[in-house]
Scaffold this motif. Structure first.
Motif, PDB file in Angstrom:
ATOM      1  N   SER A   5     -50.695 -72.255  -3.774  1.00 48.03           N
ATOM      2  CA  SER A   5     -50.427 -71.234  -2.884  1.00 48.03           C
ATOM      3  C   SER A   5     -51.752 -70.533  -2.760  1.00 48.03           C
ATOM      4  O   SER A   5     -52.568 -70.818  -3.176  1.00 48.03           O
ATOM      5  N   ASP A  25     -41.942 -73.902 -10.649  1.00 46.46           N
ATOM      6  CA  ASP A  25     -40.644 -73.189 -10.082  1.00 46.46           C
ATOM      7  C   ASP A  25     -40.910 -72.808  -8.520  1.00 46.46           C
ATOM      8  O   ASP A  25     -41.716 -71.586  -8.491  1.00 46.46           O
ATOM      9  N   VAL A  26     -40.643 -73.331  -7.518  1.00 43.38           N
ATOM     10  CA  VAL A  26     -41.255 -72.798  -6.138  1.00 43.38           C
ATOM     11  C   VAL A  26     -40.395 -71.264  -5.777  1.00 43.38           C
ATOM     12  O   VAL A  26     -41.387 -70.657  -5.374  1.00 43.38           O
ATOM     13  N   GLU A  27     -39.193 -71.028  -6.487  1.00 34.46           N
ATOM     14  CA  GLU A  27     -38.603 -69.832  -6.150  1.00 34.46           C
ATOM     15  C   GLU A  27     -39.888 -68.671  -6.912  1.00 34.46           C
ATOM     16  O   GLU A  27     -39.907 -67.682  -6.227  1.00 34.46           O
ATOM     17  N   LEU A  29     -42.799 -69.189  -7.580  1.00 42.81           N
ATOM     18  CA  LEU A  29     -43.979 -69.072  -6.865  1.00 42.81           C
ATOM     19  C   LEU A  29     -43.873 -68.269  -5.676  1.00 42.81           C
ATOM     20  O   LEU A  29     -44.819 -67.312  -5.542  1.00 42.81           O
ATOM     21  N   ASP A  30     -42.708 -68.189  -4.842  1.00 37.78           N
ATOM     22  CA  ASP A  30     -42.565 -67.270  -3.801  1.00 37.78           C
ATOM     23  C   ASP A  30     -42.623 -65.653  -4.307  1.00 37.78           C
ATOM     24  O   ASP A  30     -42.926 -64.797  -3.807  1.00 37.78           O
TER      25      ASP A  30
END
Ligand SMILES: [Zn+2]
Length: 66
Positions: A5, A25-27, A29-30
């Protein structure tokens, strides 16, 4: 500049014992990217994940979510 990212790198989501365990965990990371942008300051991840062995060694809770 991170490699997964704009501000974070994969190694920050890897277990620090050197076992190679990674829990990205992509969430999460967001959320971290939003916080980084909101506060305009660097966020340092000391220990984003641990393998079971490393968690036991540092006295972490047994069922720590990854
Ligand atoms: Zn480990």
């Amino acid at each position: 500049m991170g490699d997964i990212s704009p501000h974070f790198s994969r190694h920050e989501f890897s277990c620090k014992c050197g076992c190679g365990f990674t829990a990205l965990d992509v969430e999460l990371l967001d959320v971290l990217e939003d916080a980084r942008t909101h506060f305009g300051a660097a966020i340092t991840l000391d220990c984003a994940c641990r393998c079971a062995k490393h968690n036991a060694e540092v006295g972490g809770v047994p069922d720590m979510p990854v």
